[in-house]
Design a protein around this motif. Structure first.
Motif, PDB file in Angstrom:
ATOM      1  N   GLY A 274      31.982  -4.976  65.965  1.00  0.00           N
ATOM      2  CA  GLY A 274      31.106  -4.549  67.042  1.00  0.00           C
ATOM      3  C   GLY A 274      29.670  -4.403  66.610  1.00  0.00           C
ATOM      4  N   THR A 275      29.008  -3.399  67.165  1.00  0.00           N
ATOM      5  CA  THR A 275      27.572  -3.239  66.954  1.00  0.00           C
ATOM      6  C   THR A 275      27.217  -2.632  65.600  1.00  0.00           C
ATOM      7  OG1 THR A 275      27.636  -1.083  68.049  1.00  0.00           O
ATOM      8  CG2 THR A 275      27.148  -3.009  69.423  1.00  0.00           C
ATOM      9  N   ILE A 276      28.178  -2.039  64.919  1.00  0.00           N
ATOM     10  CA  ILE A 276      27.913  -1.411  63.623  1.00  0.00           C
ATOM     11  C   ILE A 276      28.250  -2.401  62.519  1.00  0.00           C
ATOM     12  CG2 ILE A 276      28.484   0.495  62.079  1.00  0.00           C
ATOM     13  CD1 ILE A 276      29.174   2.140  64.551  1.00  0.00           C
ATOM     14  N   ALA A 277      27.289  -2.667  61.648  1.00  0.00           N
ATOM     15  CA  ALA A 277      27.465  -3.658  60.588  1.00  0.00           C
ATOM     16  C   ALA A 277      28.599  -3.277  59.650  1.00  0.00           C
ATOM     17  CB  ALA A 277      26.158  -3.819  59.806  1.00  0.00           C
ATOM     18  N   ASN A 278      29.333  -4.294  59.183  1.00  0.00           N
ATOM     19  CA  ASN A 278      30.382  -4.114  58.178  1.00  0.00           C
ATOM     20  C   ASN A 278      31.415  -3.064  58.592  1.00  0.00           C
ATOM     21  OD1 ASN A 278      29.275  -6.024  56.327  1.00  0.00           O
ATOM     22  ND2 ASN A 278      27.760  -4.498  55.726  1.00  0.00           N
ATOM     23  N   ARG A 279      31.832  -3.134  59.849  1.00  0.00           N
ATOM     24  CA  ARG A 279      32.848  -2.200  60.339  1.00  0.00           C
ATOM     25  C   ARG A 279      33.854  -2.957  61.192  1.00  0.00           C
ATOM     26  NH1 ARG A 279      31.964   3.549  63.627  1.00  0.00           N
ATOM     27  NH2 ARG A 279      33.300   2.933  65.372  1.00  0.00           N
ATOM     28  N   ILE A 280      35.143  -2.607  61.018  1.00  0.00           N
ATOM     29  CA  ILE A 280      36.209  -3.154  61.843  1.00  0.00           C
ATOM     30  C   ILE A 280      36.813  -2.015  62.653  1.00  0.00           C
ATOM     31  CG2 ILE A 280      38.070  -2.919  60.112  1.00  0.00           C
ATOM     32  CD1 ILE A 280      37.557  -5.998  62.367  1.00  0.00           C
ATOM     33  N   ASP A 281      37.061  -2.266  63.946  1.00  0.00           N
ATOM     34  CA  ASP A 281      37.610  -1.250  64.854  1.00  0.00           C
ATOM     35  C   ASP A 281      38.869  -1.778  65.529  1.00  0.00           C
ATOM     36  OD1 ASP A 281      35.300   1.045  65.841  1.00  0.00           O
ATOM     37  OD2 ASP A 281      34.566  -0.700  64.744  1.00  0.00           O
ATOM     38  N   TYR A 282      39.651  -0.837  66.087  1.00  0.00           N
ATOM     39  CA  TYR A 282      40.695  -1.224  67.023  1.00  0.00           C
ATOM     40  C   TYR A 282      40.736  -0.220  68.163  1.00  0.00           C
ATOM     41  CZ  TYR A 282      44.142   2.423  65.870  1.00  0.00           C
ATOM     42  OH  TYR A 282      44.797   3.629  65.738  1.00  0.00           O
ATOM     43  N   HIS A 283      41.132  -0.693  69.342  1.00  0.00           N
ATOM     44  CA  HIS A 283      41.360   0.137  70.518  1.00  0.00           C
ATOM     45  C   HIS A 283      42.697  -0.247  71.118  1.00  0.00           C
ATOM     46  CE1 HIS A 283      36.774   0.888  71.411  1.00  0.00           C
ATOM     47  NE2 HIS A 283      37.223   1.610  70.407  1.00  0.00           N
ATOM     48  N   ILE A 284      43.368   0.744  71.714  1.00  0.00           N
ATOM     49  CA  ILE A 284      44.619   0.490  72.425  1.00  0.00           C
ATOM     50  C   ILE A 284      44.552   1.161  73.792  1.00  0.00           C
ATOM     51  CG2 ILE A 284      47.100   0.969  72.486  1.00  0.00           C
ATOM     52  CD1 ILE A 284      47.172   0.578  69.494  1.00  0.00           C
ATOM     53  N   TYR A 285      44.916   0.386  74.841  1.00  0.00           N
ATOM     54  CA  TYR A 285      44.975   0.900  76.209  1.00  0.00           C
ATOM     55  C   TYR A 285      46.379   0.682  76.763  1.00  0.00           C
ATOM     56  CZ  TYR A 285      39.883   1.309  76.453  1.00  0.00           C
ATOM     57  OH  TYR A 285      38.576   1.677  76.239  1.00  0.00           O
ATOM     58  N   SER A 286      46.811   1.631  77.591  1.00  0.00           N
ATOM     59  CA  SER A 286      48.092   1.496  78.302  1.00  0.00           C
ATOM     60  C   SER A 286      47.879   1.966  79.736  1.00  0.00           C
ATOM     61  CB  SER A 286      49.180   2.338  77.630  1.00  0.00           C
ATOM     62  OG  SER A 286      50.402   2.209  78.324  1.00  0.00           O
ATOM     63  N   GLY A 287      48.272   1.137  80.710  1.00  0.00           N
ATOM     64  CA  GLY A 287      48.070   1.490  82.107  1.00  0.00           C
ATOM     65  C   GLY A 287      46.626   1.784  82.438  1.00  0.00           C
ATOM     66  N   SER A 288      45.720   1.036  81.823  1.00  0.00           N
ATOM     67  CA  SER A 288      44.266   1.168  82.007  1.00  0.00           C
ATOM     68  C   SER A 288      43.688   2.438  81.406  1.00  0.00           C
ATOM     69  CB  SER A 288      43.884   1.102  83.499  1.00  0.00           C
ATOM     70  OG  SER A 288      44.255  -0.137  84.054  1.00  0.00           O
ATOM     71  N   SER A 289      44.503   3.214  80.693  1.00  0.00           N
ATOM     72  CA  SER A 289      44.032   4.455  80.076  1.00  0.00           C
ATOM     73  C   SER A 289      43.926   4.287  78.566  1.00  0.00           C
ATOM     74  CB  SER A 289      44.982   5.618  80.389  1.00  0.00           C
ATOM     75  OG  SER A 289      45.008   5.869  81.771  1.00  0.00           O
ATOM     76  N   PHE A 290      42.840   4.793  78.009  1.00  0.00           N
ATOM     77  CA  PHE A 290      42.634   4.731  76.564  1.00  0.00           C
ATOM     78  C   PHE A 290      43.690   5.563  75.851  1.00  0.00           C
ATOM     79  CE2 PHE A 290      40.766   6.614  72.731  1.00  0.00           C
ATOM     80  CZ  PHE A 290      40.444   5.470  72.031  1.00  0.00           C
ATOM     81  N   GLN A 291      44.274   5.011  74.761  1.00  0.00           N
ATOM     82  CA  GLN A 291      45.357   5.678  74.055  1.00  0.00           C
ATOM     83  C   GLN A 291      45.050   5.974  72.591  1.00  0.00           C
ATOM     84  OE1 GLN A 291      48.182   6.702  75.664  1.00  0.00           O
ATOM     85  NE2 GLN A 291      47.239   5.890  77.546  1.00  0.00           N
ATOM     86  N   ALA A 292      44.474   5.028  71.865  1.00  0.00           N
ATOM     87  CA  ALA A 292      44.297   5.230  70.427  1.00  0.00           C
ATOM     88  C   ALA A 292      43.164   4.348  69.925  1.00  0.00           C
ATOM     89  CB  ALA A 292      45.587   4.901  69.674  1.00  0.00           C
ATOM     90  N   SER A 293      42.585   4.758  68.788  1.00  0.00           N
ATOM     91  CA  SER A 293      41.509   3.969  68.182  1.00  0.00           C
ATOM     92  C   SER A 293      41.373   4.349  66.723  1.00  0.00           C
ATOM     93  CB  SER A 293      40.176   4.209  68.904  1.00  0.00           C
ATOM     94  OG  SER A 293      39.722   5.536  68.692  1.00  0.00           O
ATOM     95  N   GLY A 294      40.632   3.546  65.995  1.00  0.00           N
ATOM     96  CA  GLY A 294      40.311   3.817  64.601  1.00  0.00           C
ATOM     97  C   GLY A 294      39.337   2.777  64.098  1.00  0.00           C
ATOM     98  N   PHE A 295      38.747   3.046  62.942  1.00  0.00           N
ATOM     99  CA  PHE A 295      37.812   2.081  62.360  1.00  0.00           C
ATOM    100  C   PHE A 295      37.801   2.243  60.849  1.00  0.00           C
ATOM    101  CE2 PHE A 295      35.161   5.842  62.831  1.00  0.00           C
ATOM    102  CZ  PHE A 295      34.431   5.864  61.651  1.00  0.00           C
TER     103      PHE A 295
END
Length: 375
Positions: A274-295
């Motif tokens: 994404g917008t931050i250099a040298n960073r990897i992220d993940y996002h998880i959504y279920s039923g259009s609702s945000f559930q989990a993330s990390g980087f």
């Protein structure tokens, strides 16, 4: 180690298709699109042009191929292989002689540039946009001498570059302050000679794969698009792991995503730069609702990194290069998963980079397995 249900280890392709190793029935194959020719580096190190819609298995700086995916780019450097003054390159205290050395594409099209005085140079001027960022690149190889070699890039200035007696692609990125851009070479020592081939001038902060231009007009390479692998039988809504060994092309602050989804934005897992250099992220959504993330912060996003995201109800984790980088102990899993794409779940934010390995496991791997997978 459990067996993946989908595995892309770039090795097989044809027009509009990238073959997966697993599953063997073809349901895991990716569709591919690029409406123009493009180049890749072959196993023998030579640059090769491939036809429109042919995926590129690229061997640049590697002992095994990766799937090369790039955004659109326009080659602004005219006559970029047969470089000579007759093609309106302006010479000052130097000579240019065509077809004197085998070029990086294996043809006898490289030119010799010799300085006949200190800071002998040649350059070409092209109309540009003031305030825009351009990258100039070229292949150079030393013939004689040991003096400083300068790349003339965009502004009327020289950038010292390091070359050897082997072909080296050098580049410089400059923001234009006028309506003209320049590209060329200069040699600091009279009598020094270099071989030169393949100028490229393009908008942006980095040099993309080489684009041939034997005319005075601009040449555009269209973007690579790769998606639509798998089906509902491939993926498990309850638990699983998405793994990728990938390298970004640059840290340019754009969103570049790999997604596992229900074919839309409602239920999805996305790995992304994404917008931050040298960073990897993940996002998880279920039923259009945000559930989990990390980087995780990476040593370099442009190096190959091994990344895995584990999902299971109330048990999410990001693993990077053999280490558990983040955990999220709360959330539901996405449902209706039926598509793996090298873009986001809605068909935007295409993943531009290099893919050496992409796998999906339909079970949540153990910590020991995730350590082994990402090491």
């Amino acid at each position: 180690m459990s067996k993946p249900t989908l595995a892309l280890i770039p090795s097989g392709q044809k027009a509009t298709k990238v073959y997966s190793v697993l599953p063997s029935d073809g349901s895991g194959d990716f569709t591919f699109d690029r409406d123009t020719v493009a180049t890749r580096v072959r196993k023998d190190g030579l640059i090769e042009e491939v036809a429109a819609d042919i995926p590129r298995l690229d061997w640049l700086n590697s002992n095994c191929p990766s799937l090369l995916l790039e955004p659109s780019a326009t080659q602004l450097a005219a006559f970029n292989t047969n470089i000579k003054s007759a093609n309106s390159y302006t010479l000052t205290d130097g000579t240019l002689t065509e077809n004197t050395e085998t070029a990086p594409d294996g043809t006898l099209t490289a030119s010799t540039f010799k300085a006949t005085a200190t800071n002998g140079q040649f350059q070409k001027v092209k109309t540009s946009t003031s305030g825009a960022e351009y990258t100039v690149s070229v292949y150079v190889k030393r013939k004689t001498g040991s003096g400083t070699v300068y790349l003339r890039a965009v502004e009327n200035a020289n950038t010292a570059v390091t070359i050897t007696d082997q072909w080296t692609r050098v580049s410089a990125t400059v923001t234009s302050t006028s309506t003209n851009i320049r590209y060329g070479l200069a040699l600091g020592t009279s009598g020094d000679e270099v071989y030169v081939w393949g100028f490229q001038v393009e908008l942006g902060a980095s040099a993309s794969s080489f684009i041939f231009n034997t005319t005075g007009s601009d040449v555009t390479r269209n973007a690579d698009v790769c998606n639509n692998a798998g089906d509902a039988n491939t993926f498990n809504d309850n638990e699983g792991v998405l793994y990728a060994e990938i390298a970004a092309l640059s840290n340019d602050g754009t969103s570049r995503r790999i997604s596992l989804s229900d074919g839309g934005s409602s239920d999805r897992l996305e790995i992304f730069y994404g917008t931050i250099a040298n960073r990897i992220d993940y996002h998880i959504y279920s039923g259009s609702s945000f559930q989990a993330s990390g980087f995780s912060l990476l040593s370099s996003a442009t190096d190959f990194n091994k990344i895995a995201v584990k999902y299971k109800e109330n048990d999410f984790a990001l693993w990077v290069n053999g280490t558990e980088a983040s955990t999220d102990p709360s959330g539901n899993t996405p449902i209706g998963l039926n598509k793996l794409q090298l873009q986001d779940a809605t068909g935007s934010n295409d993943f531009y980079g290099k893919v050496k390995d992409l796998r999906y496991y339909d079970t949540a791997l153990t910590d020991a397995e995730l350590t082994e997978l990402t090491t």
